[in-house]
Design a protein around this motif. Sequence first.
Motif, mmCIF file in Angstrom:
data_model
loop_
_atom_site.group_PDB
_atom_site.id
_atom_site.type_symbol
_atom_site.label_atom_id
_atom_site.label_comp_id
_atom_site.label_asym_id
_atom_site.label_seq_id
_atom_site.Cartn_x
_atom_site.Cartn_y
_atom_site.Cartn_z
ATOM 1 N N ARG A 120 -7.479 -20.130 35.302
ATOM 2 C CA ARG A 120 -7.829 -20.527 33.931
ATOM 3 C C ARG A 120 -7.587 -22.018 33.769
ATOM 4 N N GLY A 121 -8.198 -22.598 32.796
ATOM 5 C CA GLY A 121 -8.070 -24.030 32.569
ATOM 6 C C GLY A 121 -6.662 -24.485 32.219
ATOM 7 N N SER A 122 -5.863 -23.590 31.668
ATOM 8 C CA SER A 122 -4.530 -23.981 31.204
ATOM 9 C C SER A 122 -3.571 -24.271 32.356
ATOM 10 N N GLY A 123 -3.777 -23.679 33.520
ATOM 11 C CA GLY A 123 -2.973 -23.956 34.713
ATOM 12 C C GLY A 123 -1.549 -23.484 34.674
ATOM 13 N N LYS A 124 -0.697 -24.223 33.967
ATOM 14 C CA LYS A 124 0.724 -23.894 33.983
ATOM 15 C C LYS A 124 1.344 -24.175 32.613
ATOM 16 N N ALA A 125 2.188 -23.264 32.173
ATOM 17 C CA ALA A 125 2.956 -23.460 30.938
ATOM 18 C C ALA A 125 4.420 -23.239 31.270
ATOM 19 N N ARG A 126 5.277 -24.036 30.669
ATOM 20 C CA ARG A 126 6.709 -23.928 30.956
ATOM 21 C C ARG A 126 7.474 -23.779 29.639
ATOM 22 N N PHE A 127 8.457 -22.890 29.694
ATOM 23 C CA PHE A 127 9.338 -22.643 28.556
ATOM 24 C C PHE A 127 10.777 -22.727 29.047
ATOM 25 N N TYR A 128 11.656 -23.077 28.147
ATOM 26 C CA TYR A 128 13.073 -23.168 28.491
ATOM 27 C C TYR A 128 13.850 -22.166 27.663
ATOM 28 N N LEU A 129 14.705 -21.425 28.345
ATOM 29 C CA LEU A 129 15.555 -20.441 27.698
ATOM 30 C C LEU A 129 17.006 -20.867 27.851
ATOM 31 N N CYS A 130 17.827 -20.477 26.900
ATOM 32 C CA CYS A 130 19.269 -20.617 27.033
ATOM 33 C C CYS A 130 19.908 -19.462 26.283
ATOM 34 N N MET A 131 21.123 -19.148 26.676
ATOM 35 C CA MET A 131 21.797 -18.001 26.089
ATOM 36 C C MET A 131 22.122 -18.265 24.624
ATOM 37 N N ALA A 132 21.841 -17.282 23.776
ATOM 38 C CA ALA A 132 22.289 -17.327 22.383
ATOM 39 C C ALA A 132 23.792 -17.020 22.399
ATOM 40 N N PRO A 133 24.524 -17.448 21.384
ATOM 41 C CA PRO A 133 25.988 -17.331 21.427
ATOM 42 C C PRO A 133 26.547 -15.931 21.721
ATOM 43 N N GLU A 134 26.083 -14.912 21.046
ATOM 44 C CA GLU A 134 26.665 -13.575 21.240
ATOM 45 C C GLU A 134 25.849 -12.715 22.189
ATOM 46 N N SER A 135 24.559 -12.682 21.985
ATOM 47 C CA SER A 135 23.663 -11.909 22.855
ATOM 48 C C SER A 135 22.259 -12.458 22.677
ATOM 49 N N GLY A 136 21.381 -12.102 23.589
ATOM 50 C CA GLY A 136 20.007 -12.563 23.495
ATOM 51 C C GLY A 136 19.840 -13.976 24.033
ATOM 52 N N TRP A 137 18.631 -14.496 23.828
ATOM 53 C CA TRP A 137 18.240 -15.795 24.374
ATOM 54 C C TRP A 137 17.471 -16.595 23.345
ATOM 55 N N PHE A 138 17.609 -17.912 23.432
ATOM 56 C CA PHE A 138 16.762 -18.825 22.679
ATOM 57 C C PHE A 138 15.642 -19.258 23.614
ATOM 58 N N ILE A 139 14.472 -19.570 23.052
ATOM 59 C CA ILE A 139 13.339 -20.037 23.837
ATOM 60 C C ILE A 139 12.680 -21.202 23.112
ATOM 61 N N ARG A 140 12.152 -22.131 23.905
ATOM 62 C CA ARG A 140 11.353 -23.231 23.364
ATOM 63 C C ARG A 140 10.324 -23.621 24.416
ATOM 64 N N SER A 141 9.214 -24.171 23.971
ATOM 65 C CA SER A 141 8.210 -24.634 24.917
ATOM 66 C C SER A 141 8.655 -25.971 25.487
ATOM 67 N N GLU A 142 8.028 -26.398 26.556
ATOM 68 C CA GLU A 142 8.416 -27.658 27.181
ATOM 69 C C GLU A 142 8.139 -28.850 26.276
ATOM 70 N N HIS A 143 7.300 -28.679 25.278
ATOM 71 C CA HIS A 143 6.948 -29.775 24.380
ATOM 72 C C HIS A 143 7.829 -29.823 23.134
ATOM 73 N N GLN A 144 8.708 -28.846 22.974
ATOM 74 C CA GLN A 144 9.606 -28.821 21.823
ATOM 75 C C GLN A 144 10.961 -29.406 22.201
ATOM 76 N N THR A 145 11.634 -29.935 21.215
ATOM 77 C CA THR A 145 13.014 -30.381 21.432
ATOM 78 C C THR A 145 13.925 -29.166 21.343
ATOM 79 N N ALA A 146 15.160 -29.330 21.746
ATOM 80 C CA ALA A 146 16.125 -28.231 21.677
ATOM 81 C C ALA A 146 16.282 -27.719 20.254
ATOM 82 N N ALA A 147 16.082 -28.588 19.273
ATOM 83 C CA ALA A 147 16.191 -28.171 17.872
ATOM 84 C C ALA A 147 15.083 -27.188 17.492
ATOM 85 N N GLY A 148 13.975 -27.191 18.238
ATOM 86 C CA GLY A 148 12.849 -26.314 17.937
ATOM 87 C C GLY A 148 12.946 -24.930 18.553
ATOM 88 N N LYS A 149 14.067 -24.622 19.168
ATOM 89 C CA LYS A 149 14.190 -23.318 19.829
ATOM 90 C C LYS A 149 14.257 -22.192 18.798
#
Length: 163
Positions: free
Chosen positions: A118-147
């Motif tokens: 497909r034309g989009s090729g590659k997309a990257r997202f960053y995850l980090c652990m939420a404090p108690e459980s679960g995960w935060f996610i943001r796209s590579e174009h977002q700042t950490a504040a946008g998670k």
Amino acid sequence: MSARERFFKKIQQMQPVPPTPGNGSVHADIQTFCLRMEELVLQVSEWFEGSGVEVIVSTKYLQDLSTIGSSLNSGAASYQITTLRLQNDSRSASIAPEQLYQNGCKGCVTLTVETPDRGSGKARFYLCMAPESGWFIRSEHQTAAGKSLMTEDVFFRAIENLA
């Protein structure tokens, strides 16, 4: 003190101070990271059960540079951690742990969606652990504040090009 001891003491003093691990030790944070990765991989695997998408679970030996100075030998901690790859024909998504600490976050993971047909090729997202459980996610174009909190719906929107 020998020249060798002075040398390594000086090296150790010049190392950046690792992020504060919070309420636990670095060893405890590593154990939590490994456990939370296993839980994430199990959850995603369950979401794809019977879907026809190949789920490949493996482990990776991580030489974690974010923990320099925190292990017993003052070097980087090394540990095995679970990874996941989803394969749908030529399209794939991988969930790969990168390091324990980064920019005030714990449990840093990269989600990469590759779609060579497909034309989009590659997309990257960053995850980090939420404090108690679960995960935060943001796209590579977002700042950490946008998670945002990663829910099943958010995850499937992130990997929609895998279909």
